[in-house]
Design a protein around this motif. Structure first.
Motif, PDB file in Angstrom:
ATOM      1  N   THR A  43       0.830  -1.118  -0.112  1.00 46.58           N
ATOM      2  CA  THR A  43       0.021   0.052   0.060  1.00 46.58           C
ATOM      3  C   THR A  43       0.760   1.144  -0.100  1.00 46.58           C
ATOM      4  N   PRO A 137      -9.170  -1.378  -4.839  1.00 49.58           N
ATOM      5  CA  PRO A 137      -7.780  -1.120  -4.998  1.00 49.58           C
ATOM      6  C   PRO A 137      -7.239  -0.893  -6.551  1.00 49.58           C
ATOM      7  N   VAL A 178      -0.163   0.016  -4.151  1.00 47.49           N
ATOM      8  CA  VAL A 178      -1.520  -0.042  -4.230  1.00 47.49           C
ATOM      9  C   VAL A 178      -2.234   1.040  -3.567  1.00 47.49           C
ATOM     10  N   TYR A 179      -3.389   1.653  -4.123  1.00 44.03           N
ATOM     11  CA  TYR A 179      -4.005   2.688  -3.444  1.00 44.03           C
ATOM     12  C   TYR A 179      -5.407   2.610  -3.546  1.00 44.03           C
ATOM     13  N   GLU A 180      -6.004   2.688  -2.525  1.00 45.20           N
ATOM     14  CA  GLU A 180      -7.690   2.567  -2.735  1.00 45.20           C
ATOM     15  C   GLU A 180      -8.158   3.666  -1.658  1.00 45.20           C
TER      16      GLU A 180
END
Length: 181
Positions: A43, A137, A178-180
């Motif tokens: 992340t 994501p 990863v980014y959400e």
């Protein structure tokens, strides 16, 4: 806005639709790309998220394993999960071959040894993650390419850069964050 993300949750460009998926950019993945901000597949911090979401501060990056015959390095950050026909290019930088790292916040105009090409978002420099809320994501790939010839100063668009790079890739490394939201 989260409703829109949920509606399009299954709609994703996919790595196979990337212009970088063609054979002209193939090379042994001999470059190792790392960041102190996140691990490969990990992340990304909120500080690296784009304007209105985070601080839009580029993460520190480091790469090793450039072949000795490298004449140019290119960094391309893309989002393969965007709900569009192809991945979105967030950041495109042409980097001097003697540069092997970038401090946090330094993927911006005026940083020595770098010049930025206009990316899909219409700007030059770092543009951090800003996925649609509720979309799930998103995978942001930090590609580092070693090229066997320099990129001319006359190359000012991502499309022209990709054409100039094709067939000239000596080595490639990829770090995925990863980014959400």
């Amino acid at each position: 806005m989260a409703l829109l993300g949920k509606v399009f949750r299954r709609v994703r460009a996919g790595a196979h639709r990337s212009p970088l998926a063609s054979g002209g950019y193939a090379a042994p993945e001999s470059i190792t790309v790392t960041s102190e901000a996140f691990t490969d597949g990990g992340t990304m911090p909120k500080s690296s998220a784009g304007k209105g979401v985070g601080d839009n501060t580029s993460p520190a990056l480091r790469w090793t394993g450039l072949p000795p015959e490298t004449r140019q390095v290119v960094l391309i950050i893309d989002d393969v999960d965007v709900p569009l026909p192809r991945p979105l290019l967030h950041t495109v930088a042409v980097i001097d071959p003697g540069v092997n790292d970038v401090a946090a916040g330094r993927l911006q105009a005026g940083t020595a040894g770098m010049r930025f090409i206009r990316a899909d978002l219409g700007h030059r420099g770092y543009a951090g993650p800003r996925p649609i809320p509720g979309h799930g994501p998103h995978h942001y790939r930090f590609h580092v390419f070693a090229l066997d010839e320099p990129i001319a100063d006359s190359v000012t668009s991502a499309k022209a850069l990709l054409a100039a790079m094709s067939g000239h890739v000596l080595a490639l490394g990829v770090l995925t964050g990863v980014y959400e939201r």
